[in-house]
Write a protein that holds these residues in place. Structure first.
Motif, short mmCIF file in Angstrom:
data_model
loop_
_atom_site.label_atom_id
_atom_site.label_comp_id
_atom_site.label_asym_id
_atom_site.label_seq_id
_atom_site.Cartn_x
_atom_site.Cartn_y
_atom_site.Cartn_z
N GLN A 16 -3.79 -10.56 -6.06
CA GLN A 16 -3.66 -11.72 -5.20
C GLN A 16 -3.05 -12.90 -5.96
N PRO A 17 -2.36 -13.81 -5.25
CA PRO A 17 -1.76 -14.95 -5.92
C PRO A 17 -2.80 -15.91 -6.47
N LEU A 18 -2.42 -16.65 -7.49
CA LEU A 18 -3.25 -17.73 -8.01
C LEU A 18 -3.03 -18.96 -7.13
N SER A 19 -3.98 -19.87 -7.10
CA SER A 19 -3.85 -21.08 -6.27
C SER A 19 -4.11 -22.32 -7.12
N THR A 20 -3.41 -23.40 -6.76
CA THR A 20 -3.48 -24.65 -7.51
C THR A 20 -4.08 -25.76 -6.64
N THR A 21 -4.98 -26.53 -7.19
CA THR A 21 -5.51 -27.71 -6.52
C THR A 21 -5.42 -28.90 -7.48
N LYS A 22 -5.48 -30.10 -6.91
CA LYS A 22 -5.36 -31.29 -7.75
C LYS A 22 -6.15 -32.43 -7.16
N THR A 23 -6.81 -33.21 -8.02
CA THR A 23 -7.57 -34.38 -7.59
C THR A 23 -7.24 -35.56 -8.50
N ALA A 24 -7.35 -36.76 -7.94
CA ALA A 24 -7.18 -37.98 -8.72
C ALA A 24 -8.53 -38.49 -9.18
N ASP A 25 -8.58 -39.09 -10.36
CA ASP A 25 -9.84 -39.66 -10.84
C ASP A 25 -10.31 -40.78 -9.92
N ALA A 26 -9.38 -41.65 -9.53
CA ALA A 26 -9.70 -42.78 -8.65
C ALA A 26 -8.73 -42.81 -7.48
N ALA A 27 -9.25 -43.02 -6.29
CA ALA A 27 -8.41 -43.03 -5.09
C ALA A 27 -7.64 -44.33 -4.94
N THR A 38 -6.70 -34.23 -12.36
CA THR A 38 -7.17 -32.92 -12.82
C THR A 38 -6.47 -31.84 -12.01
N ILE A 39 -5.80 -30.94 -12.70
CA ILE A 39 -5.16 -29.78 -12.07
C ILE A 39 -6.05 -28.57 -12.33
N MET A 40 -6.30 -27.78 -11.28
CA MET A 40 -7.08 -26.54 -11.44
C MET A 40 -6.29 -25.38 -10.87
N ILE A 41 -6.21 -24.30 -11.64
CA ILE A 41 -5.59 -23.06 -11.17
C ILE A 41 -6.67 -21.99 -11.11
N ALA A 42 -6.86 -21.43 -9.91
CA ALA A 42 -7.92 -20.44 -9.67
C ALA A 42 -7.34 -19.04 -9.59
N ASN A 43 -8.08 -18.08 -10.14
CA ASN A 43 -7.68 -16.68 -10.16
C ASN A 43 -8.71 -15.85 -9.39
N PRO A 44 -8.34 -15.34 -8.20
CA PRO A 44 -9.29 -14.59 -7.38
C PRO A 44 -9.40 -13.11 -7.78
N ASN A 45 -8.61 -12.69 -8.75
CA ASN A 45 -8.56 -11.28 -9.12
C ASN A 45 -9.67 -10.88 -10.09
N GLY A 46 -9.89 -9.60 -10.17
CA GLY A 46 -10.94 -9.06 -11.02
C GLY A 46 -10.52 -8.87 -12.46
N VAL A 47 -9.32 -9.30 -12.81
CA VAL A 47 -8.82 -9.22 -14.19
C VAL A 47 -8.23 -10.56 -14.58
N PRO A 48 -8.22 -10.89 -15.86
CA PRO A 48 -7.62 -12.17 -16.29
C PRO A 48 -6.12 -12.17 -16.01
N GLU A 49 -5.58 -13.36 -15.80
CA GLU A 49 -4.14 -13.53 -15.60
C GLU A 49 -3.62 -14.59 -16.55
N THR A 50 -2.34 -14.51 -16.85
CA THR A 50 -1.71 -15.45 -17.79
C THR A 50 -0.73 -16.36 -17.05
N VAL A 51 -0.89 -17.64 -17.28
CA VAL A 51 0.03 -18.65 -16.72
C VAL A 51 0.96 -19.10 -17.85
N ASN A 52 2.26 -19.00 -17.59
CA ASN A 52 3.24 -19.37 -18.62
C ASN A 52 3.37 -20.88 -18.80
N SER A 53 3.25 -21.60 -17.69
CA SER A 53 3.37 -23.06 -17.76
C SER A 53 2.71 -23.70 -16.55
#
Length: 308
Positions: A16-27, A38-53
């Motif tokens: 499955q694809p990885l997904s990216t979310t982002k939040t600001a410290d102050a609105a 803060t940027i977060m990349i989530a991996n829904p798969n049962g194995v580790p994945e590598t992000v190049n950048s």
């Protein structure tokens, strides 16, 4: 306007694809103030994945704070214009996520600013955030003038296909002195059309129509700590669906004006304009019988008079 999209993602071996979310410290932040993301990349798969950048596109006027990266890396981003890039590799654990935090200096101009982030994992898809993490820069603006804000509402939240509806645009001025607007604009949803002669409020002049873009030319004076409103009518789309709309204004160098973004949803119902059937009054059996007796009596009386 309405945007319809359908994204179908295929990955090898059921990954499955990885997904990216982002939040600001102050609105919200003062002009040229400090903030962070803060940027977060989530991996829904049962194995580790590598992000190049990991990449982030900063809003106009925002800048990266050197030495502020923490989390997945403490190495500074490479900045090319507003695009920040952190080069990996970065490991995203199975059924887990990685986070990257960094600091920014906000724009000196008042307004609401959006941001987007994503990552690259080679053959594996990484879904980006799209425009997200809004930060409102307060005050500042042109010569200390605070940005005017635009809001919009629909007369009716639902309408039959091809029926009439309307919108009200309001521009609010939080400053202590009046601000003059050069124009007010509105982008109608696909399939909607402006009704000539329907404008009221700040002006009764018709909008200049260019495709779906409506423009009312000013000047319009927005009073200090006050607002102006403009109402107009539309004919909605003949196609069912939920349609969004956006409006804004231009005050030139006098002040920034924050637009509405996609707002004022109108749900168009299938089936066209509903007409209410007109019922024809009918007489019941009892009334018909009484009417018959009355007519018979009148006829008998007339015959007696004729031969008397």
């Amino acid at each position: 306007s309405v945007t319809l999209s359908n994204e179908t993602l295929f990955s090898p071996n059921g990954i499955q694809p990885l997904s990216t979310t982002k939040t600001a410290d102050a609105a919200s932040v003062a002009p040229s103030g400090a903030d962070g993301y803060t940027i977060m990349i989530a991996n829904p798969n049962g194995v580790p994945e590598t992000v190049n950048s990991i990449t982030d596109t900063l809003p106009a006027g925002f800048s990266y704070v050197a030495g502020s990266s923490t989390g997945a890396t403490t190495v500074d981003a490479t900045a090319v214009g507003q695009v920040l890039t952190w080069t990996g590799p970065f490991n995203v654990p199975a059924s887990g996520s990685l986070t990257l935090h960094f600091g920014v200096t906000a724009s000196a101009s008042a307004g609401t600013y959006y941001n987007q982030a994503t990552g690259d994992a080679g053959a594996l898809t990484v879904i980006g955030t799209g425009q997200t993490a809004p930060v409102t820069v307060t005050g500042g603006g042109v010569g200390g003038v605070v940005a005017l804000t635009t809001s919009k509402t629909a007369d009716a939240a639902t309408a039959q296909a091809g029926a009439m509806d309307g919108y009200t645009i309001t521009v609010t001025n939080p400053n202590a002195s009046a601000i003059s607007l050069n124009s007010i604009n509105d982008t109608l949803p696909a399939g909607f059309s402006y009704r000539a002669g329907s404008t009221s409020g700040s002006t009764t002049s018709d909008a200049v129509v260019a495709g779906q873009l409506l423009t009312w030319n000013g000047p319009f004076s927005v009073p200090a700590d006050g607002s102006i409103s403009l109402h107009f009518g539309v004919t909605v789309s003949g196609t069912a669906g939920t349609f969004y709309n956006q409006a804004g204004a231009d005050a030139g160098a006098a002040a920034p004006v924050t637009g509405t973004g996609q707002t004022a949803p109108v749900t168009v119902l299938a089936g066209g304009v509903v007409t209410t059937p007109v019922s024809t009054p009918t007489l019941g059996n009892t009334m018909l019988a009484l009417l018959g007796l009355l007519l018979a009596g009148i006829a008998t009386l007339a015959m007696r008079r004729k031969f008397s």
